[in-house]
Structure formats: structure tokens, C-alpha cells
Scaffold this active site. Structure first.
Site, PDB file in Angstrom:
ATOM      1  CD  GLU A  44      -2.484   1.805   0.392  1.00 15.05           C
ATOM      2  OE1 GLU A  44      -3.221   1.041  -0.244  1.00 15.05           O
ATOM      3  OE2 GLU A  44      -2.360   3.025   0.123  1.00 15.05           O
ATOM      4  CB  ALA A  59     -21.486   3.859   4.621  1.00 13.70           C
ATOM      5  CG  HIS A  62     -25.399  -0.572  -3.197  1.00 16.93           C
ATOM      6  ND1 HIS A  62     -26.307   0.441  -3.058  1.00 16.93           N
ATOM      7  CD2 HIS A  62     -24.186   0.033  -3.311  1.00 16.93           C
ATOM      8  CE1 HIS A  62     -25.676   1.602  -3.076  1.00 16.93           C
ATOM      9  NE2 HIS A  62     -24.390   1.390  -3.224  1.00 16.93           N
ATOM     10  CE  LYS A 263     -25.175   2.456  -6.760  1.00 18.62           C
ATOM     11  NZ  LYS A 263     -25.961   1.489  -7.534  1.00 18.62           N
ATOM     12  CB  ILE A 348     -13.915  -1.464  -7.999  1.00 15.43           C
ATOM     13  CG1 ILE A 348     -12.991  -2.531  -8.601  1.00 15.43           C
ATOM     14  CG2 ILE A 348     -14.901  -2.081  -7.018  1.00 15.43           C
ATOM     15  CD1 ILE A 348     -13.684  -3.633  -9.362  1.00 15.43           C
ATOM     16  CB  CYS A 455     -12.150  14.437  22.932  1.00 20.32           C
ATOM     17  SG  CYS A 455     -12.486  14.215  21.176  1.00 20.32           S
TER      18      CYS A 455
HETATM   19  C1  LIG Z   1     -18.955   9.051  -3.184  1.00 21.00           C
HETATM   20  C2  LIG Z   1     -18.893   7.557  -3.226  1.00 21.00           C
HETATM   21  C3  LIG Z   1     -19.931   6.801  -2.727  1.00 21.00           C
HETATM   22  C4  LIG Z   1     -19.872   5.411  -2.753  1.00 21.00           C
HETATM   23  N1  LIG Z   1     -20.849   4.699  -2.142  1.00 21.00           N
HETATM   24  C5  LIG Z   1     -20.749   3.339  -2.067  1.00 21.00           C
HETATM   25  C6  LIG Z   1     -21.715   2.597  -1.364  1.00 21.00           C
HETATM   26  O1  LIG Z   1     -22.619   3.162  -0.746  1.00 21.00           O
HETATM   27  N2  LIG Z   1     -21.619   1.258  -1.358  1.00 21.00           N
HETATM   28  C7  LIG Z   1     -20.619   0.593  -2.011  1.00 21.00           C
HETATM   29  O2  LIG Z   1     -20.617  -0.636  -2.010  1.00 21.00           O
HETATM   30  N3  LIG Z   1     -19.656   1.287  -2.657  1.00 21.00           N
HETATM   31  C8  LIG Z   1     -19.699   2.638  -2.689  1.00 21.00           C
HETATM   32  N4  LIG Z   1     -18.737   3.367  -3.331  1.00 21.00           N
HETATM   33  C9  LIG Z   1     -17.687   2.649  -4.018  1.00 21.00           C
HETATM   34  C10 LIG Z   1     -16.602   2.114  -3.115  1.00 21.00           C
HETATM   35  O3  LIG Z   1     -16.228   3.074  -2.140  1.00 21.00           O
HETATM   36  C11 LIG Z   1     -15.413   1.749  -4.000  1.00 21.00           C
HETATM   37  O4  LIG Z   1     -15.856   0.903  -5.026  1.00 21.00           O
HETATM   38  C12 LIG Z   1     -14.337   1.041  -3.209  1.00 21.00           C
HETATM   39  O5  LIG Z   1     -13.961   1.777  -2.075  1.00 21.00           O
HETATM   40  C13 LIG Z   1     -13.127   0.824  -4.102  1.00 21.00           C
HETATM   41  O6  LIG Z   1     -12.156   0.176  -3.338  1.00 21.00           O
HETATM   42  P1  LIG Z   1     -10.738  -0.094  -3.930  1.00 21.00           P
HETATM   43  O7  LIG Z   1     -10.041  -0.937  -2.940  1.00 21.00           O
HETATM   44  O8  LIG Z   1     -10.863  -0.590  -5.330  1.00 21.00           O
HETATM   45  O9  LIG Z   1     -10.067   1.342  -4.077  1.00 21.00           O
HETATM   46  P2  LIG Z   1      -9.354   2.263  -2.980  1.00 21.00           P
HETATM   47  O10 LIG Z   1     -10.077   2.288  -1.716  1.00 21.00           O
HETATM   48  O11 LIG Z   1      -9.111   3.576  -3.634  1.00 21.00           O
HETATM   49  O12 LIG Z   1      -7.989   1.527  -2.719  1.00 21.00           O
HETATM   50  C14 LIG Z   1      -6.934   1.540  -3.636  1.00 21.00           C
HETATM   51  C15 LIG Z   1      -5.655   1.608  -2.838  1.00 21.00           C
HETATM   52  O13 LIG Z   1      -4.559   1.467  -3.713  1.00 21.00           O
HETATM   53  C16 LIG Z   1      -3.521   2.283  -3.251  1.00 21.00           C
HETATM   54  N5  LIG Z   1      -2.612   2.523  -4.365  1.00 21.00           N
HETATM   55  C17 LIG Z   1      -2.869   3.198  -5.508  1.00 21.00           C
HETATM   56  N6  LIG Z   1      -1.775   3.208  -6.304  1.00 21.00           N
HETATM   57  C18 LIG Z   1      -0.826   2.498  -5.650  1.00 21.00           C
HETATM   58  C19 LIG Z   1       0.515   2.163  -5.959  1.00 21.00           C
HETATM   59  N7  LIG Z   1       1.098   2.546  -7.105  1.00 21.00           N
HETATM   60  N8  LIG Z   1       1.237   1.442  -5.065  1.00 21.00           N
HETATM   61  C20 LIG Z   1       0.671   1.034  -3.885  1.00 21.00           C
HETATM   62  N9  LIG Z   1      -0.603   1.331  -3.554  1.00 21.00           N
HETATM   63  C21 LIG Z   1      -1.351   2.052  -4.426  1.00 21.00           C
HETATM   64  C22 LIG Z   1      -4.233   3.528  -2.777  1.00 21.00           C
HETATM   65  O14 LIG Z   1      -3.435   4.282  -1.870  1.00 21.00           O
HETATM   66  C23 LIG Z   1      -5.486   2.959  -2.135  1.00 21.00           C
HETATM   67  O15 LIG Z   1      -5.328   2.744  -0.747  1.00 21.00           O
HETATM   68  C24 LIG Z   1     -18.763   4.759  -3.339  1.00 21.00           C
HETATM   69  C25 LIG Z   1     -17.713   5.522  -3.847  1.00 21.00           C
HETATM   70  C26 LIG Z   1     -17.761   6.903  -3.767  1.00 21.00           C
HETATM   71  C27 LIG Z   1     -16.608   7.707  -4.249  1.00 21.00           C
END
Ligand SMILES: Cc1cc2nc3c(=O)[nH]c(=O)nc-3n(C[C@H](O)[C@H](O)[C@H](O)COP(=O)(O)OP(=O)(O)OC[C@H]3O[C@@H](n4cnc5c(N)ncnc54)[C@H](O)[C@@H]3O)c2cc1C
Length: 473
Positions: A44, A59, A62, A263, A348, A455
Site C-alpha cells: 500500500e 456506506a 447494496h 445513483k 470498481i 477531546c
Molecule cells: C462518493 C462515493 C460513494 C460510494 N458509495 C458506495 C456505497 O454506498 N456502497 C458501495 O458498495 N460502494 C460505494 N462506493 C464505491 C466504493 O467506495 C469503492 O468501489 C471502493 O472503495 C473501491 O475500493 P478499492 O479498494 O478498489 O479502491 P481504494 O479504496 O481507492 O484503494 C486503492 C488503494 O490502492 C492504493 N494505491 C494506488 N496506487 C498504488 C501504488 N502505485 N502502489 C501502492 N498502492 C497504491 C491507494 O493508496 C489505495 O489505498 C462509493 C464511492 C464513492 C466515491
């Protein structure tokens, strides 16, 4: 148990390296950790898990009722909903099955509801029902005037996204996954042997198989591996968090009829007892643009005023924004490249929290397609996560716990009623926080209406003495 945040990375090859410790990468690492013969690294860029999009969403767990039928996303959201629901019950991740109402505000939207109900059927969601205005207002008495009807989706739920990511990471680390923080992958290439050589900010890490779960940066890593399959355009979603006093105003997740951009703006309770209004949907160029804007928030208030007029007069506790990894395709971008021993988990966007466990199972299957022998299965040790949800007893409400350990009866954060015991446990956890923000996500300390005004100093002192203790030991 190995979590590293500085110094050179271990030499020797991992069987699988997962890049990105968001909810998806952590879920994949946890799933792979069920196979004890595998040596797995979770890599990470930032100093904690769940620091990317996974920390800033709406949060919602779905049901997938509105997904495009037949897509991979529809399948994985449907499956992920079941899996995460069961996992949450097992591990104590707070979930409230409040249900959603998709509210129609004009004749066109009303006419769209039966089709949405049919779509829900096609997505395996068989318990939706159409409500007329009387039933709708009986269910949501504070709804703004003029609503014509709604589609009720009883399965839609609210969940704690932070506990979810942390639970996956904790189980993965406990089962032997090496979590390497502050290790941004900057270059990736194949060495002379079969291994991927990942050049990170903490040195080189080698692995026979690679999973790209880099969220917003999945396209960049994909290109480093020679693929031009998609480009991530960050789609910002800004949100307002209303104070707990607003919670009695709303009973369900209130959704608009969806548009092509997503949505739409919702009003939803949170498991912490607040109310959310948002998100916006703004396509941007900058993958770091997680700031809130006056225009964005004003637009949300306008939309919120129609849905729940009393809400916009309530106090706002916080604002935040998350970036969806949009790719111009209404589906995930999950692809296997068997000859490279490489799986991309891209695009995603809006449902990754819900689908995470199903994505993890799917990706594990794809890794097998690259020739990876998973070996035997050993189920992870059962895990009980600290409860951050208001619908379930918190430590300060549990006399038996306080009698056994008075630290659970000593409140530090009074807005969120967080005890010294909870803060102590989080600081000593298998995946401990490395910042006050990380501590906030694990305990809610400083997340209430004073935002740490009262706090903050006490929480900081506990955090810093744990850091100093860590340096001494
Ligand atoms: C406004 C909003 C509302 C949403 N609402 C919902 C919801 O209600 N329900 C739901 O199911 N989903 C929801 N989602 C979608 C959901 O949050 C995402 O699909 C999910 O968090 C994606 O997770 P991820 O692990 O793919 O990405 P991330 O959480 O972005 O994780 C990717 C990680 O990779 C790391 N990274 C990137 N590049 C590198 C690199 N070169 N080297 C090492 N590490 C790296 C980053 O630092 C990060 O920690 C929502 C998203 C948004 C923005």
C-alpha cells in the site's frame, strides 16, 4: 503477524503481491490468506489500509437491484451483498437493514418505477414493491411535499465501511499476509525469471503473481504492465454529514430515480447515527481532488431541501468527498492475463464495498487460471470487531464489560462516547493506526459534533504515548 511501514522490503519472492490496500485489495488478501501455503504481500502506498476511495463513500450495502443485468458488476454485487451481510453478522461489523425508497417526484419518474422493479427482479431482488403516496408518507412522514410514489427495496442496508476494510486486513495479517505500508509501486517489470519486480518507494519487492487493486491508479499500474485497456476518470462525490439530532428525521435510505451519471443524490442514515446527504457526481482530471466545494455543497442542500426539508436546517458535523474510479464503462474492469501471472481489478466505481468479498473470490479464481496452485484451505480464525454502530450496544453501555475493565467506562470522546479502553485496543491492534485520522476511523474518537474540539488533546496524548511506547519497544 507482519505489518511494516518503513525500511527495506523483505527479499525473496512472494507467491502473490496485491497492490492497494483498499476494501478490495484487503478482501483479496484475506481470501488468499485462507491458503496457508501461499506467501502473500499486500502493498500500500499510504500509511494505513482503506485510505483511498474506501474511506469516503456512502456506506450502503447494496442489493444490486439497479445494476445493469448480466454484467459482472451485477453478479458480484448480488453475491457480495449476501457474503458481506453474513460476514458482518459473524464479525460484528454494524449493519442496519433500513431498506430504501426510490422516490418519484414527477410523472416521468413515477412511470419509470415499474421498469426499475422489473430490473430488480432480473437482478435477483424479488422483494421490492411499489408504494402509492399514502403509504410512502406513512413510512417517511418528514418527506418533502409532492412525492408521487416510490419503489421500496427492503434489503438495502447501511454498514460501517471502515470496520469492513479493517476486518479484512486484520484477518489477512493474522493469517500470515505481510502488509507493507508506505510502499508505493512506481515501476513494475518482469525479471529474468518468472517474477514480477515491483520497484516501490521502499525498495524492490518480487512476486510470482500480481493483483492490481490500486483503485484510482489501477490504469497507471496496468500501463506499467503493458496494457492500455482503460483510463480512470475520477468522479467526485461530495457529501454532507448531519448531526445525530437529525437521525429521527429519516427512516429509510431515500434515493432518487437514477440517471446516466449514477445513483444520484440520496439522504441516508448512517450506522453511527448521523444522516448523509450526497453524493455529487463530477468528472474531474485530478485524482487527488478530494476537497469539497461551496457550489457542490450548495447543490446538495438544494436537492436535500426537496427530499427532506427539515434536514437542511440541522447542524452539519462534517463534509467529505470521495472519488469513484469511473472508466467510461458500466461494468467492472476485471481482467486476467495468464501469461503474465497478472490480474487487474479496475473500475470498481460505486459498489466496491458491497461487492468486495465476491470480487475477492472471483479474483482468486482468476489467479488459479494463471496456474497458481492455491494449496489446502484453512479457514481464518474467527474475529470480533469493535462495534461502532449506534444500533448495537457500545462498550459504555455494557456494565459487565466496564466491571471487568473500567477503561471501557472512562469516556474520552464525549460526542461519540468513545472510551479509553476502545482507544487503547485500537492502538494495540494487529493493524494499528499511524495517524489520528486512522484512530478516528477505528474508534470514531474526534468524529462527533465537536470534531475533536474538546477531546482532541486527550486523544492525541493517548495516540502519541502509544507511538512513543512503540518506538521504545
Ligand atoms: C462518493 C462515493 C460513494 C460510494 N458509495 C458506495 C456505497 O454506498 N456502497 C458501495 O458498495 N460502494 C460505494 N462506493 C464505491 C466504493 O467506495 C469503492 O468501489 C471502493 O472503495 C473501491 O475500493 P478499492 O479498494 O478498489 O479502491 P481504494 O479504496 O481507492 O484503494 C486503492 C488503494 O490502492 C492504493 N494505491 C494506488 N496506487 C498504488 C501504488 N502505485 N502502489 C501502492 N498502492 C497504491 C491507494 O493508496 C489505495 O489505498 C462509493 C464511492 C464513492 C466515491
Amino acid at each position: 503477524m507482519t505489518v511494516t511501514a518503513q525500511g527495506p522490503l523483505p527479499t525473496g519472492s512472494y507467491d502473490v503481491a496485491v497492490v492497494g490496500a483498499g476494501v478490495v485489495g484487503c478482501a483479496v488478501a484475506r481470501e488468499l490468506a485462507r491458503h496457508p501455503r501461499l506467501r502473500i504481500a499486500l502493498v500500500e502506498a499510504q500509511d494505513d489500509v482503506g485510505q483511498g476511495t474506501s474511506k469516503a463513500n456512502t456506506a450502503i450495502l447494496h442489493t444490486g437491484f439497479d445494476a445493469a443485468p448480466g454484467t459482472l458488476e451485477a453478479r458480484l454485487v448480488h453475491e457480495g451483498y449476501e457474503r458481506l451481510g453474513a460476514y458482518a453478522a459473524e464479525t460484528g461489523i454494524p449493519v442496519e437493514r433500513v431498506g430504501a425508497l426510490l422516490v418519484a417526484w414527477d410523472a416521468e419518474q413515477l412511470a419509470a418505477l415499474p421498469e426499475l422493479a422489473q430490473k430488480a427482479e432480473r437482478n435477483g431482488c424479488h422483494d421490492t414493491s411499489l408504494l402509492g403516496p399514502d403509504e410512502l408518507y406513512a413510512r417517511e412522514p418528514r418527506l418533502g411535499p409532492g412525492a408521487l410514489g416510490a419503489l421500496h427495496v427492503p434489503g438495502e442496508s447501511i454498514i460501517c465501511p471502515w470496520t469492513t476494510t479493517l476486518a479484512y486486513a486484520t484477518q489477512a495479517v493474522r493469517a500470515g499476509v505481510d502488509l507493507h505500508l508506505n510502499a508505493k509501486v512506481e515501476r513494475a517489470h518482469r525479471g529474468t525469471g518468472e517474477d514480477h519486480l515491483l520497484q516501490t518507494t521502499r525498495g524492490v519487492l518480487s512476486a510470482r503473481r500480481l493483483v492490481n487493486a490500486a483503485g484510482l491508479h489501477a490504469d497507471t499500474l496496468d500501463r506499467l504492465l503493458g496494457h492500455e485497456d482503460f483510463t480512470v476518470t475520477p468522479r467526485r462525490g461530495q457529501l454532507l454529514v448531519y448531526d445525530k439530532l437529525a437521525r429521527p428525521l429519516v427512516r429509510h435510505i431515500l434515493l432518487p430515480v437514477p440517471t446516466a451519471l449514477g445513483k444520484g443524490v440520496l439522504v441516508a442514515p448512517t450506522v453511527y447515527g448521523n444522516v448523509l446527504l450526497g453524493p455529487t457526481a463530477e468528472d474531474l482530471d485530478d485524482k487527488r481532488a478530494t476537497g469539497s466545494t461551496a457550489d457542490g455543497l450548495a447543490g446538495l442542500r438544494d436537492k436535500g431541501r426537496r427530499v427532506l426539508p427539515d434536514l437542511v436546517d440541522e447542524e452539519v458535523t462534517a463534509v467529505y468527498a470521495g472519488l469513484r474510479a469511473a472508466t467510461g464503462q458500466e461494468d467492472y474492469r476485471i481482467a486476467v492475463h495468464p501469461e503474465q501471472g497478472y490480474v487487474t481489478v479496475g473500475g470498481i466505481r460505486s459498489t466496491g464495498l458491497t461487492a468486495s468479498l465476491a470480487i475477492a473470490a472471483h479474483v482468486t479464481g482468476l489467479l488459479q487460471d494463471t496456474g497458481l496452485d492455491l494449496g489446502p484451505v484453512r479457514e481464518p480464525q474467527p474475529l470480533t470487531m469493535p462495534n461502532l454502530g449506534e444500533a448495537f450496544p457500545r462498550p459504555y453501555q455494557r456494565p459487565e464489560l466496564i466491571a471487568a475493565d473500567p477503561e471501557y467506562g472512562t469516556l474520552v470522546c464525549h460526542c461519540e462516547r468513545v472510551s479509553r479502553g476502545e482507544i487503547r485496543d485500537a492502538l494495540a491492534g494487529p493493524v494499528p493506526p499511524r495517524s489520528l485520522e486512522g484512530l478516528r476511523r477505528r474508534t470514531r474518537a474526534r468524529a462527533g459534533r465537536c470534531q475533536g474540539f474538546y477531546c482532541g488533546a486527550a486523544v492525541r496524548e493517548l495516540f502519541e504515548s502509544a507511538q512513543n511506547e512503540g518506538i521504545r519497544t
